[in-house]
Design a protein around this motif. Structure first.
Motif, mmCIF file in Angstrom:
data_model
loop_
_atom_site.group_PDB
_atom_site.id
_atom_site.type_symbol
_atom_site.label_atom_id
_atom_site.label_comp_id
_atom_site.label_asym_id
_atom_site.label_seq_id
_atom_site.Cartn_x
_atom_site.Cartn_y
_atom_site.Cartn_z
ATOM 1 N N ALA A 12 0.823 -1.209 0.000
ATOM 2 C CA ALA A 12 0.000 0.000 0.000
ATOM 3 C C ALA A 12 0.858 1.260 0.000
ATOM 4 N N ALA A 13 0.561 2.195 -0.895
ATOM 5 C CA ALA A 13 1.288 3.461 -0.945
ATOM 6 C C ALA A 13 1.044 4.253 0.335
ATOM 7 N N ASP A 14 -0.193 4.275 0.815
ATOM 8 C CA ASP A 14 -0.531 4.947 2.079
ATOM 9 C C ASP A 14 -0.994 3.861 3.057
ATOM 10 N N PHE A 15 -0.041 3.258 3.728
ATOM 11 C CA PHE A 15 -0.271 2.136 4.636
ATOM 12 C C PHE A 15 -1.351 2.448 5.665
ATOM 13 N N ASP A 16 -1.201 3.561 6.374
ATOM 14 C CA ASP A 16 -2.149 3.914 7.444
ATOM 15 C C ASP A 16 -3.564 4.104 6.909
ATOM 16 N N ALA A 17 -3.688 4.759 5.766
ATOM 17 C CA ALA A 17 -5.017 4.983 5.187
ATOM 18 C C ALA A 17 -5.659 3.662 4.764
ATOM 19 N N THR A 18 -4.868 2.751 4.232
ATOM 20 C CA THR A 18 -5.398 1.448 3.825
ATOM 21 C C THR A 18 -5.891 0.673 5.042
ATOM 22 N N VAL A 19 -5.091 0.659 6.113
ATOM 23 C CA VAL A 19 -5.493 -0.040 7.335
ATOM 24 C C VAL A 19 -6.769 0.580 7.904
ATOM 25 N N ARG A 20 -6.837 1.924 7.958
ATOM 26 C CA ARG A 20 -8.042 2.593 8.466
ATOM 27 C C ARG A 20 -9.270 2.237 7.642
ATOM 28 N N THR A 21 -9.118 2.230 6.327
ATOM 29 C CA THR A 21 -10.242 1.905 5.443
ATOM 30 C C THR A 21 -10.738 0.485 5.701
ATOM 31 N N LEU A 22 -9.814 -0.455 5.827
ATOM 32 C CA LEU A 22 -10.218 -1.839 6.079
ATOM 33 C C LEU A 22 -10.875 -1.984 7.451
ATOM 34 N N LEU A 23 -10.372 -1.249 8.447
ATOM 35 C CA LEU A 23 -11.024 -1.241 9.766
ATOM 36 C C LEU A 23 -12.437 -0.678 9.649
ATOM 37 N N ASP A 24 -12.599 0.419 8.899
ATOM 38 C CA ASP A 24 -13.920 1.013 8.685
ATOM 39 C C ASP A 24 -14.873 0.038 7.997
ATOM 40 N N MET A 25 -14.327 -0.851 7.161
ATOM 41 C CA MET A 25 -15.139 -1.830 6.440
ATOM 42 C C MET A 25 -15.526 -3.023 7.326
ATOM 43 N N GLY A 26 -14.949 -3.079 8.537
ATOM 44 C CA GLY A 26 -15.309 -4.156 9.455
ATOM 45 C C GLY A 26 -14.266 -5.222 9.659
ATOM 46 N N LEU A 27 -13.119 -5.109 8.979
ATOM 47 C CA LEU A 27 -12.054 -6.070 9.215
ATOM 48 C C LEU A 27 -11.408 -5.787 10.562
ATOM 49 N N VAL A 28 -10.739 -6.789 11.111
ATOM 50 C CA VAL A 28 -10.040 -6.647 12.388
ATOM 51 C C VAL A 28 -8.570 -6.986 12.184
ATOM 52 N N ILE A 29 -7.724 -6.402 13.024
ATOM 53 C CA ILE A 29 -6.293 -6.702 12.971
ATOM 54 C C ILE A 29 -6.061 -7.996 13.742
ATOM 55 N N SER A 43 -8.419 -9.483 8.813
ATOM 56 C CA SER A 43 -9.416 -10.372 8.222
ATOM 57 C C SER A 43 -10.795 -9.956 8.700
ATOM 58 N N LEU A 44 -11.794 -10.527 8.085
ATOM 59 C CA LEU A 44 -13.146 -10.374 8.604
ATOM 60 C C LEU A 44 -13.206 -11.098 9.943
ATOM 61 N N PRO A 45 -14.080 -10.666 10.854
ATOM 62 C CA PRO A 45 -14.200 -11.364 12.131
ATOM 63 C C PRO A 45 -14.653 -12.814 11.914
ATOM 64 N N GLY A 46 -14.259 -13.677 12.827
ATOM 65 C CA GLY A 46 -14.685 -15.068 12.759
ATOM 66 C C GLY A 46 -13.547 -15.993 12.394
ATOM 67 N N GLU A 47 -13.852 -17.260 12.450
ATOM 68 C CA GLU A 47 -12.854 -18.297 12.204
ATOM 69 C C GLU A 47 -12.658 -18.543 10.710
ATOM 70 N N ASN A 48 -11.461 -18.970 10.355
ATOM 71 C CA ASN A 48 -11.128 -19.433 8.999
ATOM 72 C C ASN A 48 -11.363 -18.399 7.904
ATOM 73 N N GLN A 49 -11.082 -17.141 8.210
ATOM 74 C CA GLN A 49 -11.227 -16.083 7.214
ATOM 75 C C GLN A 49 -9.912 -15.910 6.443
ATOM 76 N N VAL A 50 -10.010 -15.471 5.212
ATOM 77 C CA VAL A 50 -8.823 -15.151 4.420
ATOM 78 C C VAL A 50 -8.167 -13.927 5.029
ATOM 79 N N VAL A 51 -6.851 -13.946 5.123
ATOM 80 C CA VAL A 51 -6.085 -12.846 5.703
ATOM 81 C C VAL A 51 -5.613 -11.905 4.597
ATOM 82 N N LEU A 52 -5.731 -10.598 4.846
ATOM 83 C CA LEU A 52 -5.084 -9.585 4.008
ATOM 84 C C LEU A 52 -3.854 -9.130 4.772
#
Length: 116
Positions: A12-29, A43-52
């Motif tokens: 990601a060119a803007d690492f922090d902005a990408t992480v914030r956007t994914l958090l806003d979309m409901g993903l968790v660290i 990833s999305l919350p829950g078990e066996n989710q694909v990791v970004l």
């Protein structure tokens, strides 16, 4: 045999902005790796989710999907080599995760990875 889509690695060119956007979309660290790896796994919350796995891109460097990784139960590396696929890395240990990865590029230049 391939068992599941494991992770998608993104530069990601803007690492922090990408992480914030994914958090806003409901993903968790799910994991943070300090320098030199300097990545965040999400990833999305829950078990066996694909990791970004998000990495900051180097100044002026490549941005976008770096590779897509599949989890394997072990026999795929040799089977793919027997079909003529040449691996760039084989069974390389990633210290931050304790997992091994093997990587190759397809005829289009896309990078694919096998992981345990």
């Amino acid at each position: 045999m391939l068992t599941k889509l494991d992770h998608i690695d993104i530069k990601a060119a803007d690492f922090d902005a990408t992480v914030r956007t994914l958090l806003d979309m409901g993903l968790v660290i799910t994991r943070r790796a300090p320098a030199p790896r300097n990545s965040v796994e999400m990833s999305l919350p829950g078990e066996n989710q694909v990791v970004l796995e998000i990495h900051p891109a180097k100044e002026g460097g490549f941005t976008g999907i770096h590779h897509i990784a599949f989890q394997t139960d072990g026999g795929d590396l040799e089977a793919l080599k027997a079909k003529g696929i040449t691996f760039k890395t084989e069974n390389m240990l990633i210290k931050d995760t304790g997992r091994t990865v093997s990587s190759f590029s397809d005829p289009n230049g896309l990078t694919w990875q096998l992981t345990d």
